[in-house]
Enzyme design. Structure first.
Site, PDB file in Angstrom:
ATOM      1  N   CYS A 125     -15.637  -9.357 -16.737  1.00 15.57           N
ATOM      2  CA  CYS A 125     -16.838  -8.428 -16.573  1.00 15.57           C
ATOM      3  C   CYS A 125     -18.247  -9.006 -17.481  1.00 15.57           C
ATOM      4  CB  CYS A 125     -16.590  -7.274 -16.379  1.00 15.57           C
ATOM      5  SG  CYS A 125     -15.582  -6.538 -14.917  1.00 15.57           S
ATOM      6  N   CYS A 145     -22.814   3.106  -8.360  1.00 16.10           N
ATOM      7  CA  CYS A 145     -21.895   4.362  -7.797  1.00 16.10           C
ATOM      8  C   CYS A 145     -22.504   5.384  -7.275  1.00 16.10           C
ATOM      9  CB  CYS A 145     -20.056   4.665  -8.814  1.00 16.10           C
ATOM     10  SG  CYS A 145     -19.006   5.704  -7.618  1.00 16.10           S
ATOM     11  N   CYS A 205     -21.164  -6.051  -7.595  1.00 15.28           N
ATOM     12  CA  CYS A 205     -19.920  -7.276  -8.195  1.00 15.28           C
ATOM     13  C   CYS A 205     -20.465  -8.594  -7.619  1.00 15.28           C
ATOM     14  CB  CYS A 205     -18.545  -6.972  -7.877  1.00 15.28           C
ATOM     15  SG  CYS A 205     -18.030  -8.005  -8.575  1.00 15.28           S
ATOM     16  N   CYS A 234     -19.253  -0.471  -5.291  1.00 15.01           N
ATOM     17  CA  CYS A 234     -19.016  -0.600  -6.027  1.00 15.01           C
ATOM     18  C   CYS A 234     -18.832  -2.495  -6.253  1.00 15.01           C
ATOM     19  CB  CYS A 234     -17.884  -0.123  -7.113  1.00 15.01           C
ATOM     20  SG  CYS A 234     -16.573   0.056  -5.887  1.00 15.01           S
ATOM     21  N   CYS A 289     -14.807   9.725  -5.902  1.00 20.11           N
ATOM     22  CA  CYS A 289     -14.982   8.346  -5.219  1.00 20.11           C
ATOM     23  C   CYS A 289     -14.767   9.743  -3.726  1.00 20.11           C
ATOM     24  CB  CYS A 289     -13.768   7.550  -5.646  1.00 20.11           C
ATOM     25  SG  CYS A 289     -13.526   6.280  -4.492  1.00 20.11           S
ATOM     26  N   CYS A 332     -21.685  -7.015 -17.304  1.00 19.06           N
ATOM     27  CA  CYS A 332     -22.297  -6.383 -16.827  1.00 19.06           C
ATOM     28  C   CYS A 332     -21.917  -5.077 -16.871  1.00 19.06           C
ATOM     29  CB  CYS A 332     -21.740  -7.607 -15.802  1.00 19.06           C
ATOM     30  SG  CYS A 332     -21.838  -6.262 -13.751  1.00 19.06           S
ATOM     31  N   ASP A 365       0.782  -1.280  -0.078  1.00 17.55           N
ATOM     32  CA  ASP A 365       0.110   0.344   0.366  1.00 17.55           C
ATOM     33  C   ASP A 365       1.038   1.005  -0.025  1.00 17.55           C
ATOM     34  OD1 ASP A 365      -2.301   0.912   0.039  1.00 17.55           O
ATOM     35  OD2 ASP A 365      -2.471   1.439   2.112  1.00 17.55           O
TER      36      ASP A 365
END
Ligand code: B12
Ligand code: SF4
Ligand code: SF4
Length: 379
Positions: A191, A201, A251, A247, A217, A194, A137
């Site tokens: 994906c 969002c 999924c 999001c 975001c 989709c 990260d």
């Protein structure tokens, strides 16, 4: 035994769910170009640190990361919990992104990665020493791009790395090493037609499929952004205090991991909500002082938002809730919070409450037929 197998076994023993290997001595060409386009579009907002150390984001085999690196070992740590389990989370915990409800992963995941790096180094000999460096990260490395190259998963239209059979509710970590290991192959994106994440969002933050404009975001707005949350985006923040999972919630690749009763490895208990969330409400977060904040942030990722950011977010959440019971806490913050950003957010929140009050028939406390506007009738 083959070093690849030994590393894989060790990674699993340490608790990582998925492991894959990428060649480290080839720069990231397409992903680096996407990163440059992201910066050129200003999509990183005020995260200036994202624009530094660019060369390290292109290649990891130089002094910027690890000179002579040959392999990136990519690892996934799942944090998904069953919907039944999550349903019992205290309200404040439910307003926090799933990855951040428990202990700060930066500390303990990095420790695990360090242990794996030590293991990898031990595969070297005096004649052929091996160097290894853990990453998680905080380094200027495009972690998703490396994980995609390794075939740990594929990048979905929501921009997240999706591990087949596991989903995207995983944190990524890597050990970059000078040891040469046979790389795995990337896997195709799955994906299909989709578009659920793009449609769900709340702020319409995707510039197009796979490309997130971070400025919109909610994770950026509530965690990284140090200024006010733009007024037009506040309603979409809804009840989210810190980060956003929308999001990922929608999924289909996460459905299995969230379904109770299906067999999967139990989540690491460090992702379970910290008891402190059960003792707080939004009003308490709005009025936190430095000592209260210091206790709150101890071992928790929410400290990243800082006291001012958390109080600002709490005010926006309270404004969106339009609950009269919050009025007195908001008035106190409006009048006395040391931060101008928090005072302004509280003023905005009070205006949301007033909108509700104004659109409701009011009880009159005088003989006049006109609705009364005194403060006792408003509460
Ligand atoms: C800055 C940052 C953010 C920023 C900006 C996010 C962004 N999209 O750039 C903000 C604060 C908004 C954010 C939000 C979140 N983040 Co964040 N974040 C990071 C960080 C530190 C750097 C990301 C970065 O370099 N961005 C620049 C862009 C250009 O790069 P990128 O996002 O990696 O995108 C690459 C790929 O998506 C790919 N790509 C782009 N377009 C296309 C198109 C196609 C066709 C393909 C195939 C690929 C592709 O190329 C890009 C460049 O390599 C990483 C850790 C790290 N060092 O990588 C964590 C990281 C990406 N975040 C993570 C998480 C968990 C989140 C949140 C879920 C947190 C939350 N619940 O609130 C949200 C998810 C938002 C989302 N939909 O992406 C995890 C993601 C794990 C995963 N499974 O993917 C990471 C990897 C941290 C970690 N070590 O686990 N994050
Ligand atoms: S984390 Fe939330 S705001 Fe950010 S892109 Fe995903 S759904 Fe949109
Ligand atoms: S919601 Fe649909 S489009 Fe979005 S990442 Fe998941 S599968 Fe892909």
């Amino acid at each position: 035994v083959d070093p690849k197998q030994r590393i894989t076994e060790k990674a699993r023993e340490l608790g990582f769910e998925a492991v894959a290997f990428a060649r480290a001595d080839l720069p990231l060409e397409d992903d680096y170009a996407r990163y440059e386009a992201f910066l050129a579009g200003g999509m990183h907002g005020s995260m200036d640190w994202l624009a530094s150390n660019r060369e390290a984001r292109r290649r990891v085999d130089t002094d910027h990361v690890l000179a002579g690196a040959k392999t990136v070992i990519c690892l996934a740590q799942p944090y998904a919990r069953g919907v039944d389990d999550e349903a019992n989370d205290p309200p404040v915990a439910s307003a926090i992104a799933r990855y951040a409800r428990g202990r700060d992963y930066h500390n303990w995941l990095r420790r695990r990665l360090r242990r794996l790096a030590t293991f990898v180094r031990a595969l070297g000999t005096a004649e052929a020493p091996v160097e290894a460096r853990p990453l998680c990260d905080q380094e200027p490395v495009l972690e998703r791009a490396w994980a995609a190259r390794a075939g740990l998963g594929f990048v979905g239209k929501n921009g997240l790395l999706i591990v087949p059979g596991v989903g995207s509710l995983v944190l990524l970590g890597e050990v970059v090493t000078t040891l040469e290991v046979e790389p795995d192959s990337p896997i195709p994106e799955r994906c299909g037609a989709c578009t659920r994440c793009l449609d769900a969002c709340p702020t319409g933050a995707f510039a197009r499929p796979f490309v997130l404009d971070a400025r919109l975001c909610i994770a950026y707005l509530t965690i990284e952004n140090r200024g006010p949350i733009p007024t037009e985006l506040r309603p979409a923040v809804g009840a989210r205090l810190f980060g956003c999972d929308e999001c990922q919630t929608v999924c289909p690749f996460n459905a299995r991991a969230r379904t109770p009763l299906l067999p999967h490895r139990p989540v690491d208990p460090r992702f379970l909500p910290e008891p402190r969330w059960g003792e707080l409400d939004m009003a308490a977060l709005l009025s936190l002082d430095e000592a209260g904040f210091a206790a709150l942030r101890e071992g928790s990722p929410v400290g990243r938002a800082r006291l001012e950011g958390l109080a600002r977010n709490a005010a926006v959440v309270m404004g969106n809730a339009r609950d009269e019971r919050h009025r007195s806490a908001l008035v106190r913050a409006k009048e006395g919070h040391p931060s101008e950003i928090v005072r302004e957010a509280a003023t905005w929140a009070l205006a949301q409450l007033d909108e509700v009050t104004d659109s409701r028939p009011r009880r009159s406390c005088s003989s006049s037929p006109a609705p009364c506007t005194c403060s006792s009738c408003r509460t």
